[in-house]
Design a protein around this motif. Structure first.
Motif, PDB file in Angstrom:
ATOM      1  N   UNK A   1       0.798  -1.229   0.000  1.00 36.93           N
ATOM      2  CA  UNK A   1       0.000   0.000   0.000  1.00 36.93           C
ATOM      3  C   UNK A   1       0.829   1.277   0.000  1.00 36.93           C
ATOM      4  N   UNK A   2       2.110   1.179   0.233  1.00 38.33           N
ATOM      5  CA  UNK A   2       2.927   2.384   0.239  1.00 38.33           C
ATOM      6  C   UNK A   2       4.387   2.050   0.441  1.00 38.33           C
ATOM      7  N   UNK A   3       5.216   2.999   0.077  1.00 37.80           N
ATOM      8  CA  UNK A   3       6.661   2.844   0.230  1.00 37.80           C
ATOM      9  C   UNK A   3       7.121   3.789   1.328  1.00 37.80           C
ATOM     10  N   UNK A   4       7.945   3.274   2.220  1.00 39.29           N
ATOM     11  CA  UNK A   4       8.351   4.041   3.387  1.00 39.29           C
ATOM     12  C   UNK A   4       9.770   4.548   3.285  1.00 39.29           C
ATOM     13  N   UNK A   5      10.480   4.355   4.340  1.00 36.16           N
ATOM     14  CA  UNK A   5      11.841   4.864   4.473  1.00 36.16           C
ATOM     15  C   UNK A   5      12.754   4.259   3.423  1.00 36.16           C
ATOM     16  N   UNK A   6      13.625   5.093   2.892  1.00 35.06           N
ATOM     17  CA  UNK A   6      14.691   4.660   1.986  1.00 35.06           C
ATOM     18  C   UNK A   6      15.867   5.578   2.296  1.00 35.06           C
ATOM     19  N   UNK A   7      16.647   5.188   3.303  1.00 33.05           N
ATOM     20  CA  UNK A   7      17.678   6.092   3.801  1.00 33.05           C
ATOM     21  C   UNK A   7      18.824   5.314   4.443  1.00 33.05           C
ATOM     22  N   UNK A   8      19.856   6.043   4.792  1.00 25.88           N
ATOM     23  CA  UNK A   8      20.985   5.482   5.531  1.00 25.88           C
ATOM     24  C   UNK A   8      21.029   6.149   6.895  1.00 25.88           C
ATOM     25  N   UNK A   9      21.086   5.320   7.943  1.00 23.95           N
ATOM     26  CA  UNK A   9      21.105   5.829   9.304  1.00 23.95           C
ATOM     27  C   UNK A   9      22.413   6.549   9.573  1.00 23.95           C
ATOM     28  N   UNK A  10      22.325   7.756  10.105  1.00 23.52           N
ATOM     29  CA  UNK A  10      23.543   8.552  10.326  1.00 23.52           C
ATOM     30  C   UNK A  10      24.436   7.999  11.428  1.00 23.52           C
ATOM     31  N   UNK A  11      23.857   7.250  12.386  1.00 25.75           N
ATOM     32  CA  UNK A  11      24.657   6.710  13.486  1.00 25.75           C
ATOM     33  C   UNK A  11      25.228   5.323  13.182  1.00 25.75           C
ATOM     34  N   UNK A  12      24.375   4.405  12.683  1.00 25.20           N
ATOM     35  CA  UNK A  12      24.828   3.028  12.452  1.00 25.20           C
ATOM     36  C   UNK A  12      25.371   2.815  11.040  1.00 25.20           C
ATOM     37  N   UNK A  13      25.035   3.730  10.139  1.00 22.58           N
ATOM     38  CA  UNK A  13      25.401   3.643   8.719  1.00 22.58           C
ATOM     39  C   UNK A  13      24.706   2.484   8.005  1.00 22.58           C
ATOM     40  N   UNK A  14      23.699   1.881   8.652  1.00 21.18           N
ATOM     41  CA  UNK A  14      22.902   0.840   8.010  1.00 21.18           C
ATOM     42  C   UNK A  14      21.969   1.477   6.979  1.00 21.18           C
ATOM     43  N   UNK A  15      21.753   0.765   5.901  1.00 22.53           N
ATOM     44  CA  UNK A  15      20.751   1.178   4.930  1.00 22.53           C
ATOM     45  C   UNK A  15      19.418   0.598   5.375  1.00 22.53           C
ATOM     46  N   UNK A  16      18.367   1.399   5.239  1.00 23.22           N
ATOM     47  CA  UNK A  16      17.029   0.979   5.647  1.00 23.22           C
ATOM     48  C   UNK A  16      16.066   1.299   4.515  1.00 23.22           C
ATOM     49  N   UNK A  17      15.278   0.309   4.151  1.00 18.70           N
ATOM     50  CA  UNK A  17      14.309   0.484   3.084  1.00 18.70           C
ATOM     51  C   UNK A  17      13.042  -0.248   3.495  1.00 18.70           C
ATOM     52  N   UNK A  18      11.879   0.387   3.327  1.00 12.11           N
ATOM     53  CA  UNK A  18      10.661  -0.231   3.813  1.00 12.11           C
ATOM     54  C   UNK A  18       9.444  -0.005   2.939  1.00 12.11           C
ATOM     55  N   UNK A  19       8.380  -0.722   3.304  1.00 10.87           N
ATOM     56  CA  UNK A  19       7.096  -0.551   2.648  1.00 10.87           C
ATOM     57  C   UNK A  19       5.979  -0.959   3.603  1.00 10.87           C
ATOM     58  N   UNK A  20       4.765  -0.575   3.231  1.00 12.34           N
ATOM     59  CA  UNK A  20       3.581  -0.883   4.026  1.00 12.34           C
ATOM     60  C   UNK A  20       2.737  -1.921   3.300  1.00 12.34           C
ATOM     61  N   UNK A  21       2.038  -2.730   4.093  1.00 13.76           N
ATOM     62  CA  UNK A  21       1.247  -3.830   3.557  1.00 13.76           C
ATOM     63  C   UNK A  21      -0.132  -3.819   4.203  1.00 13.76           C
ATOM     64  N   UNK A  22      -1.152  -4.097   3.398  1.00 14.20           N
ATOM     65  CA  UNK A  22      -2.496  -4.385   3.925  1.00 14.20           C
ATOM     66  C   UNK A  22      -2.737  -5.871   3.693  1.00 14.20           C
ATOM     67  N   UNK A  23      -2.987  -6.586   4.774  1.00 14.82           N
ATOM     68  CA  UNK A  23      -3.132  -8.038   4.695  1.00 14.82           C
ATOM     69  C   UNK A  23      -4.497  -8.424   5.235  1.00 14.82           C
ATOM     70  N   UNK A  24      -5.304  -9.097   4.419  1.00 16.98           N
ATOM     71  CA  UNK A  24      -6.606  -9.579   4.846  1.00 16.98           C
ATOM     72  C   UNK A  24      -6.456 -11.020   5.313  1.00 16.98           C
TER      73      UNK A  24
END
Length: 121
Positions: A95-118
């Motif tokens: 249902x949507x696309x979320x974070x797509x960034x690099x954490x300034x403290x851990x330097x981990x890349x983070x990428x996310x999305x939202x889901x509607x599940x019936x």
């Protein structure tokens, strides 16, 4: 009952190639063990409600999930994100696309999305 995200993703060879087996690195939010190898994924329920009817009790619940990939590289985060998206989209709605960034403290890349599940009861 909740959305069967782990079952669906762990059954996908594309996902387990990237997240492993025994364990598959897909965890409910807050349950990834300290020091978990990357990439890994966390998910959480952020909303939910029964599908209500006027003439009978609900037979389906709707869960809104947030799914986040953590990785050492942007390309690894993208690969896991896409494998998850393809596996989940066969059973639920992206249902949507979320974070797509690099954490300034851990330097981990983070990428996310939202889901509607019936989920049928």
């Amino acid at each position: 009952m909740t959305a069967p995200i782990f079952t669906v993703c762990a059954a996908s060879p594309a996902v387990t190639t990237l997240l492993g087996t025994g364990p598959t690195r897909l965890y409910p939010h807050g349950e990834a063990p300290e020091g978990t190898a990357k990439p890994y994924v966390v998910w959480q329920v952020v909303s939910g409600s029964p599908i209500n009817y006027l003439n009978c009790v609900p037979d389906t619940d709707r869960y809104g999930l947030q799914v986040d990939v953590y990785a050492d590289t942007a390309s690894s985060a993208e690969a896991v994100w896409m494998a998850l998206r393809k596996a989940i989209a066969q059973q639920a709605y992206i249902t949507g696309f979320g974070i797509d960034a690099r954490d300034k403290d851990t330097h981990n890349y983070r990428k996310g999305f939202d889901v509607a599940w019936l989920v049928s009861l």
